[in-house]
Design a protein around this motif. Structure first.
Motif, PDB file in Angstrom:
ATOM      1  N   SER A   1      34.479  42.116  39.462  1.00  0.00           N
ATOM      2  CA  SER A   1      34.732  40.713  39.138  1.00  0.00           C
ATOM      3  C   SER A   1      35.076  40.514  37.675  1.00  0.00           C
ATOM      4  O   SER A   1      35.701  39.528  37.304  1.00  0.00           O
ATOM      5  CB  SER A   1      33.499  39.869  39.481  1.00  0.00           C
TER       6      SER A   1
ATOM      7  N   ASP B   1      38.136  33.126  41.534  1.00  0.00           N
ATOM      8  CA  ASP B   1      37.679  34.106  42.522  1.00  0.00           C
ATOM      9  C   ASP B   1      38.840  34.661  43.340  1.00  0.00           C
ATOM     10  O   ASP B   1      38.870  35.847  43.673  1.00  0.00           O
ATOM     11  CB  ASP B   1      36.642  33.474  43.458  1.00  0.00           C
ATOM     12  N   SER B   2      39.803  33.804  43.655  1.00  0.00           N
ATOM     13  CA  SER B   2      40.937  34.267  44.457  1.00  0.00           C
ATOM     14  C   SER B   2      41.774  35.279  43.689  1.00  0.00           C
ATOM     15  O   SER B   2      42.306  36.232  44.265  1.00  0.00           O
ATOM     16  CB  SER B   2      41.814  33.071  44.863  1.00  0.00           C
TER      17      SER B   2
ATOM     18  N   GLN C   1      40.109  38.686  43.861  1.00  0.00           N
ATOM     19  CA  GLN C   1      40.350  39.331  45.148  1.00  0.00           C
ATOM     20  C   GLN C   1      41.775  39.869  45.234  1.00  0.00           C
ATOM     21  O   GLN C   1      42.023  40.930  45.822  1.00  0.00           O
ATOM     22  CB  GLN C   1      40.090  38.345  46.282  1.00  0.00           C
TER      23      GLN C   1
ATOM     24  N   SER D   1      42.895  43.843  45.852  1.00  0.00           N
ATOM     25  CA  SER D   1      43.780  44.330  46.911  1.00  0.00           C
ATOM     26  C   SER D   1      44.976  45.097  46.356  1.00  0.00           C
ATOM     27  O   SER D   1      45.430  46.080  46.945  1.00  0.00           O
ATOM     28  CB  SER D   1      44.270  43.154  47.765  1.00  0.00           C
TER      29      SER D   1
END
Length: 326
Positions: free
Chosen positions: A14, A113-114, A117, A121
């Protein structure tokens, strides 16, 4: 130098969004810095703060005071993505530069947060693919010796992601904190103060650049990162960067970052793609904001301030006046 890697995947991932560039460049760069830079003259400013003036514009775009044309002014502030508490509070000239602004420009909103992520990926492998297949036996052996039984947690990440994660992890052990990020400070302040917040490109773009490294480039970058850990040089190196920023030592920071961009093929590609190649376009956006009458405070990675193609050089080439506020 042993590194505690137990919580890499849950704790460090994070934070990597806050350190996309500095974490993977600064470690190897500082390892090549030979001795402390000459002490700069005393500065009342913490960090690199520049005043940018737009000259010779049509009166319609210029704020007027007492019937005299006042050229638009913007402020450019160099950021580091992993800082210490003593970087805060910001020095008075920086606070004033921020306070007068109605528009805050950052490279990316790292408080998302998006976005984290998305980075995960783009910089991860899906089974059965794994890190071990993309690095040399020597690099894998070094990582395995460093991490011990925890090495398997790295298998799902690309070399650049592992380099970033390890850099952040060790930095945190030395008292640095991604939550003290200069970018994050001003992003949160802008939202709280209802100032316009502009992203230059976003974290996904930066992740795309990092994800574009081929195996040879990623292997070289990770090899240099591991080598600096193994030599036990990181503590003094990070403290040197810390002090250079606190003293507003533009020459010292530039030296570190220029060495960073030339230490291996992976670092060269990152520096060119995320820094040098973007500076002309960023300079255009800054000038456009000023021509629109915006009072802008721009927070850019310190890497944009280094080299012949720096944002400072680009702004001057476009006829703007730039000076460091000390």
């Amino acid at each position: 130098m042993k590194t505690k890697t137990k919580h890499f995947s849950s704790k460090i991932l994070s934070f990597c969004a806050l350190s996309l560039v500095c974490a993977c460049l600064s470690t190897g760069a500082l390892a090549q810095t030979k001795g402390p830079a000459k002490p700069p003259m005393t500065s009342k400013v913490k960090g690199l703060l520049y005043e940018v003036r737009l000259m010779n514009q049509d009166d319609a775009t210029i704020e007027k005071t007492n019937n005299k044309a006042k050229p638009p002014i913007a402020y450019l502030f160099a950021s580091v993505h992993i800082a210490k508490k003593d970087f805060h509070p910001m020095s008075v000239p920086v606070q004033k530069a921020y306070a007068q602004a109605d528009t805050i420009m950052v490279e990316a909103d790292s408080n998302s947060d998006s976005a984290v992520q998305a980075i995960a990926s783009k910089l991860s492998y899906s089974a059965p693919d794994k890190l071990e297949k993309h690095v040399s036996q020597a690099v894998w052996g070094t990582l395995k010796a460093m991490a011990g039984k925890s090495v398997d947690q790295f298998q799902s990440y690309t070399p650049v992601m592992v380099a970033m994660g390890l850099s952040v992890e060790v930095s945190m052990q030395l008292g640095f904190d991604p939550t003290q990020s200069i970018d994050l400070h001003f992003i949160n302040a802008a939202k709280k103060d209802n100032k316009a917040l502009i992203e230059l490109d976003g974290l996904e773009f930066q992740a795309d650049v990092l994800g574009s490294l081929n195996d040879d480039e990623g292997n070289a970058l990770l090899a240099n990162t591991l080598d600096s850990f193994r030599k036990g040089e990181l503590k003094s190196q990070l403290q040197s960067m810390n002090q250079a920023w606190l003293k507003a030592d533009a020459n010292g920071i530039e030296k570190i970052l220029l060495e960073a961009g030339n230490r291996d093929e992976g670092s060269k590609k990152i520096m060119n793609s995320l820094m040098d190649d973007r500076n002309e376009g960023i300079a255009n956006k800054i000038r456009e904001l000023m021509q629109q009458g915006k009072k802008a405070f721009i927070v850019l990675n310190a890497g944009h301030m280094a080299g012949e193609r720096s944002i400072i050089a680009q702004l001057k080439q476009q006829g703007l006046q730039v000076k460091q506020i000390r």
